[in-house]
Design a protein around this motif. Structure first.
Motif, PDB file in Angstrom:
ATOM      1  N   GLY A   4      52.945  45.002  34.886  1.00 11.00           N
ATOM      2  CA  GLY A   4      52.790  45.892  36.138  1.00 11.00           C
ATOM      3  C   GLY A   4      51.585  45.648  36.828  1.00 11.00           C
ATOM      4  N   LEU A   5      51.326  45.965  38.252  1.00 10.82           N
ATOM      5  CA  LEU A   5      50.202  45.867  39.022  1.00 10.82           C
ATOM      6  C   LEU A   5      49.310  46.885  38.554  1.00 10.82           C
ATOM      7  N   GLY A  35      34.386  39.094  41.937  1.00 17.06           N
ATOM      8  CA  GLY A  35      34.253  39.029  40.543  1.00 17.06           C
ATOM      9  C   GLY A  35      35.529  38.438  39.822  1.00 17.06           C
ATOM     10  N   VAL A  36      36.370  39.272  40.155  1.00 17.82           N
ATOM     11  CA  VAL A  36      37.884  39.036  39.525  1.00 17.82           C
ATOM     12  C   VAL A  36      39.026  39.146  40.621  1.00 17.82           C
ATOM     13  N   VAL A  37      39.901  38.269  40.670  1.00 12.45           N
ATOM     14  CA  VAL A  37      41.155  38.345  41.527  1.00 12.45           C
ATOM     15  C   VAL A  37      42.320  38.638  41.084  1.00 12.45           C
ATOM     16  N   VAL A  38      43.002  39.398  41.788  1.00 10.98           N
ATOM     17  CA  VAL A  38      44.635  39.635  41.419  1.00 10.98           C
ATOM     18  C   VAL A  38      45.478  39.331  42.307  1.00 10.98           C
ATOM     19  N   MET A  39      46.568  38.549  42.015  1.00  6.86           N
ATOM     20  CA  MET A  39      47.439  38.179  42.904  1.00  6.86           C
ATOM     21  C   MET A  39      48.996  38.154  42.336  1.00  6.86           C
ATOM     22  N   GLY A  40      49.885  38.044  42.985  1.00  6.52           N
ATOM     23  CA  GLY A  40      51.434  38.187  42.598  1.00  6.52           C
ATOM     24  C   GLY A  40      51.754  36.961  42.245  1.00  6.52           C
ATOM     25  N   GLY A  54      50.413  38.477  47.275  1.00  4.98           N
ATOM     26  CA  GLY A  54      50.761  38.455  48.635  1.00  4.98           C
ATOM     27  C   GLY A  54      50.919  39.599  49.140  1.00  4.98           C
ATOM     28  N   GLY A  55      51.820  39.866  50.551  1.00  5.23           N
ATOM     29  CA  GLY A  55      51.673  40.897  51.096  1.00  5.23           C
ATOM     30  C   GLY A  55      52.603  42.075  50.274  1.00  5.23           C
ATOM     31  N   ALA A  56      53.141  41.869  49.572  1.00  5.91           N
ATOM     32  CA  ALA A  56      54.019  42.932  48.499  1.00  5.91           C
ATOM     33  C   ALA A  56      52.897  43.696  47.596  1.00  5.91           C
ATOM     34  N   ILE A  57      52.312  42.695  47.015  1.00  5.42           N
ATOM     35  CA  ILE A  57      51.022  43.233  45.967  1.00  5.42           C
ATOM     36  C   ILE A  57      50.141  44.088  46.953  1.00  5.42           C
ATOM     37  N   VAL A  58      49.637  43.557  48.225  1.00  8.23           N
ATOM     38  CA  VAL A  58      48.663  44.259  48.895  1.00  8.23           C
ATOM     39  C   VAL A  58      49.156  45.708  49.167  1.00  8.23           C
TER      40      VAL A  58
END
Length: 206
Positions: free
Chosen positions: A117-118, A59-64, A147-151
């Protein structure tokens, strides 16, 4: 109303890298990293089903910001290759960044740049998904794609309900790590699907 699930979804090598070395715009998966996503372009019906289902539920996507810069680069996403690869999904995107980019190539997509911020980005994304569900009657997921840091940060901060890991049969030896030293996170394995190109594992975050 029921709240959207927060899902972290990412592909990694067997030694825990999400890109090869020197990843960035023009070299999104890094040196030697392209085989990580063989499953994304596979003809295996199970791989295709996973990709199509995940794209449909987003529905919505979060990324760095680093991932956004790769996607928005001249050789990034296009009308033929975008979110969900050839599925080319077009959910709203929330980008965690220190500053809004000066220019955006992909102006046809719905971008929100979050400089606070995240955790705030995930909160705003959940609110957006809830509003979308009220309008359509269909509750979809908030997906943290990397990416990996965000996850890794989202898992460590307790922001994730479900973690989906696509393990590629590849040992990169170096690159961008999915996990760095940080908080301990307990998971419960819910589902495993082995295909010709990857092992797809779904975990509930405890």
């Amino acid at each position: 109303m029921e709240q959207p699930r927060i899902i972290a979804d990412i592909t990694a090598s067997l030694d825990g890298f999400v890109t090869g070395p020197d990843a960035g715009p023009g070299n999104g998966l890094g040196t030697g990293g392209m085989p990580l996503h063989n499953w994304v372009f596979s003809d295996d019906p199970d791989d295709r089903g996973i990709l199509a289902g995940a794209t449909e539920r987003s529905g919505v996507v979060v990324m760095g910001r680093d991932l956004f810069d790769v996607i928005d680069a001249p050789d990034g996403w296009s009308d033929e290759l975008g979110y969900g690869a050839t599925e080319v999904g077009k959910p709203p995107f929330f980008v965690v960044t220190r500053a809004r980019p000066e220019t955006i190539r992909l102006t046809g997509l719905d971008w929100t740049f979050v400089t606070t911020g995240l955790e705030d980005a995930v909160s705003q994304a959940r609110e957006r998904a809830t509003v979308e569900a009220a309008g359509t009657g269909v509750l979809k997921d908030v997906v943290i794609m990397g990416g990996g840091a965000i996850v890794g940060s989202a898992l460590a901060a307790g922001l994730v309900d479900t973690f989906i890991l696509h393990l590629s049969p590849l040992i990169l030896g170096a690159g961008t790590p999915l996990f760095r030293a940080g908080a301990r996170v307990e998971l419960a394995q819910r589902d495993v699907l082995v295909t010709s190109t990857a092992t797809h594992i779904t975990y509930d975050v405890l």
